[in-house]
Design a protein around this motif. Structure first.
Motif, short mmCIF file in Angstrom:
data_model
loop_
_atom_site.label_atom_id
_atom_site.label_comp_id
_atom_site.label_asym_id
_atom_site.label_seq_id
_atom_site.Cartn_x
_atom_site.Cartn_y
_atom_site.Cartn_z
N PRO A 50 31.90 0.19 5.50
CA PRO A 50 32.79 -0.54 6.43
C PRO A 50 32.05 -1.01 7.69
N LEU A 51 31.14 -0.19 8.21
CA LEU A 51 30.37 -0.60 9.39
C LEU A 51 29.48 -1.80 9.06
N ALA A 52 28.84 -1.77 7.90
CA ALA A 52 27.99 -2.90 7.48
C ALA A 52 28.82 -4.19 7.43
N HIS A 53 30.02 -4.11 6.86
CA HIS A 53 30.88 -5.30 6.76
C HIS A 53 31.33 -5.77 8.15
N GLU A 54 31.64 -4.82 9.02
CA GLU A 54 32.10 -5.17 10.37
C GLU A 54 30.99 -5.88 11.14
N ILE A 55 29.78 -5.33 11.09
CA ILE A 55 28.65 -5.95 11.80
C ILE A 55 28.36 -7.33 11.21
N HIS A 56 28.39 -7.44 9.89
CA HIS A 56 28.12 -8.72 9.24
C HIS A 56 29.14 -9.78 9.67
N THR A 57 30.40 -9.39 9.76
CA THR A 57 31.45 -10.33 10.20
C THR A 57 31.15 -10.83 11.61
N LEU A 58 30.78 -9.93 12.50
CA LEU A 58 30.45 -10.32 13.88
C LEU A 58 29.24 -11.25 13.92
N VAL A 59 28.23 -10.96 13.08
CA VAL A 59 27.04 -11.83 13.02
C VAL A 59 27.45 -13.22 12.56
N ARG A 60 28.27 -13.30 11.51
CA ARG A 60 28.72 -14.60 11.00
C ARG A 60 29.51 -15.37 12.04
#
Length: 197
Positions: A158-168
């Motif tokens: 979930p943290l990986a997905h959250e960070i990726h969303t913010l990067v995008r």
């Protein structure tokens, strides 16, 4: 200040070091739930551990690559981590480090661990000038990792997905604030004396 080209940076405490791996949910979910690797985890194969969260994100495509959908933070004992480094060999022949190719091959055969240095990554997963450690564990090292060194396993998907969303979304400061805090590893200098190309 410029970072050294070859340096171990990791989230660590006085007694543990956090490394990252990515697995299919079949392995990753029970490992995180039980806090140890399940019987299906093959102890006779080489396994690569990475102290860099962003290098792991590069490798698993933010937990989107097939067979790497579950990102694990594996807390292992510093004693085990340092044993792995003391018993390691560089994964490729390096003139100046090894007397010759044959000497490197002999060392590689008897070493249960391998060290590989790959370009560290930024939040957009672009290569940086300094290198990130990968540690390959086989034989005795893989068994010790799974059955002796592992202190805790957490699912960071979930943290990986959250960070990726913010990067995008382009909110890099917010993404950066969520990254695990990786610091230079204190005794790395002596442990890496023969493991830097």
């Amino acid at each position: 200040m410029q970072q050294p080209r070859h340096e171990i940076r990791a989230a660590h405490t006085e007694s543990t070091v956090t490394v990252y791996q990515a697995y299919s949910p079949r392995i990753g979910v029970p490992a995180a739930r039980e806090g140890r690797f399940p019987a299906a985890w093959k102890r006779d194969r080489m396994t690569w551990i990475k102290p860099s969260f962003l290098w792991m994100m590069y490798r698993c495509g933010w937990a989107a690559k097939e067979g790497q959908e579950t990102v694990l933070a594996v807390e292992i004992s510093r004693e085990g981590f340092e044993w792995a480094l003391r018993n390691a060999c560089l994964s490729s022949y390096q003139p100046g480090v090894h007397p010759d190719r044959a000497a490197w091959q002999r060392q590689l055969k008897r070493s249960p661990t391998r060290v590989q240095w790959d370009p560290e990554r930024d939040l957009r997963l672009q290569p940086l000038p300094h290198r990130s450690l990968q540690l390959g564990l086989s034989g005795e090292a893989a068994r010790r990792y799974a059955d002796e060194w592992t202190v805790a396993i957490r699912d960071l998907t979930p943290l990986a997905h959250e960070i990726h969303t913010l990067v995008r979304e382009g909110t890099l400061d917010a993404a950066r604030a969520l990254l695990p805090r990786e610091q230079p590893y204190p005794t790395a200098g002596e442990l890496l004396s023969s493991l830097r190309p």
